[in-house]
Design a protein around this motif. Sequence first.
Motif, PDB file in Angstrom:
ATOM      1  N   CYS A  55      -7.216  13.578 -62.397  1.00 10.79           N
ATOM      2  CA  CYS A  55      -6.102  13.201 -63.262  1.00 10.79           C
ATOM      3  C   CYS A  55      -5.815  11.704 -63.100  1.00 10.79           C
ATOM      4  O   CYS A  55      -5.612  11.245 -61.982  1.00 10.79           O
ATOM      5  CB  CYS A  55      -4.876  14.023 -62.882  1.00 10.79           C
ATOM      6  SG  CYS A  55      -3.363  13.483 -63.695  1.00 10.79           S
ATOM      7  N   CYS A  58      -2.019  11.328 -61.400  1.00  9.74           N
ATOM      8  CA  CYS A  58      -1.703  11.680 -60.010  1.00  9.74           C
ATOM      9  C   CYS A  58      -2.928  11.672 -59.102  1.00  9.74           C
ATOM     10  O   CYS A  58      -2.787  11.756 -57.885  1.00  9.74           O
ATOM     11  CB  CYS A  58      -1.012  13.031 -59.940  1.00  9.74           C
ATOM     12  SG  CYS A  58      -2.068  14.414 -60.384  1.00  9.74           S
ATOM     13  N   GLY A  71      -1.594  13.395 -68.334  1.00 12.88           N
ATOM     14  CA  GLY A  71      -1.753  13.798 -66.940  1.00 12.88           C
ATOM     15  C   GLY A  71      -2.237  15.228 -66.808  1.00 12.88           C
ATOM     16  O   GLY A  71      -3.120  15.678 -67.529  1.00 12.88           O
ATOM     17  N   CYS A  72      -1.617  15.948 -65.861  1.00 15.41           N
ATOM     18  CA  CYS A  72      -2.041  17.323 -65.618  1.00 15.41           C
ATOM     19  C   CYS A  72      -0.820  18.176 -65.264  1.00 15.41           C
ATOM     20  O   CYS A  72       0.292  17.679 -65.158  1.00 15.41           O
ATOM     21  CB  CYS A  72      -3.069  17.361 -64.475  1.00 15.41           C
ATOM     22  SG  CYS A  72      -2.376  17.047 -62.844  1.00 15.41           S
ATOM     23  N   CYS A  75       1.408  16.994 -62.296  1.00 16.43           N
ATOM     24  CA  CYS A  75       2.255  15.785 -62.311  1.00 16.43           C
ATOM     25  C   CYS A  75       3.098  15.707 -63.580  1.00 16.43           C
ATOM     26  O   CYS A  75       3.765  14.694 -63.821  1.00 16.43           O
ATOM     27  CB  CYS A  75       1.406  14.521 -62.158  1.00 16.43           C
ATOM     28  SG  CYS A  75       0.229  14.250 -63.497  1.00 16.43           S
TER      29      CYS A  75
HETATM   30 ZN   LIG Z   1      -1.847  14.818 -62.619  1.00 17.21          ZN
END
Ligand SMILES: [Zn+2]
Length: 272
Positions: A55, A58, A71-72, A75
């Motif tokens: 990611c 993060c 992001g994922c 995060c």
């Molecule tokens: Zn992330």
Amino acid sequence: MLRGAALRSAVGGGGGRLAQVWRAVETDWLDLVAPPLEPRLAAAGWMPDPPGAYCPRCGLSMFDGRAIGEGCDQCEGRRPAWQRVVRLGEYRGELARIVREIKFSRWRALGFALGRLMAAQAAPVVVALAPGTRVVLVPVPMNRWRLMVRGMDHTLALCRGVRAGLRQAGIGASIAHSLGRRHGPSQLSVLPSERAGNIGRRIFPRGPRRFGKDFDRNLVVVVDDVMTTGATMQASCRAVREGLKRDGLEAVGVWALVAARTERADGDRDDP
Ligand SMILES: [Zn+2]
């Protein structure tokens, strides 16, 4: 038995000379016995993460279905003090062993070599997202007494390698010691949930002379060996932003560059 002047002349003129001799032993002998980095990584079947493997916000490994927006799912909703994380890989196996060796031995050459590898990983991202900018590398600051005990600033060794690697890739780069660190409890000695507060109070921007024009309209990259909870990196990037704001400087961005990222936020270490 040698005394006074005779002793001084025997070691070649006092502490300065002795320090030089030790430095030579350290670089020529200790580095010589440190196995070279790339054959070790190759023998372990290690490869740097390809783009998309982690990611960018993060730094955690990306799995199918984990990506959300920029992001994922780990995060989402968080606002880190950096715009982007670049990492070489997960903190495990041979990469983890190498990171520990750099931290606990004095093998500057191994740190330098790992830094060059980090530069090779970062350079294409810099060229793609911040073309034409110079990079200012800011090492995450070490505690002064720990520096004295270990005798080597491993983050600085990494930075020197990153600087050399970026320059080789045609990207202007410099190192700025812009952050300071007050003495306090080790990150390992406090609970993961308390690390942000513990470290946040201790990392601070140094005076205006430690920032300056190099930062203006360039990319600031904060460098560390490992990111675990991210609390140390968060405190460092926040302190960089504080210094920039104080001195009226406008960087193109603040990024985080680490050798490795642990996959569990309560992993074994952030900053032992
Ligand atoms: Zn992330």
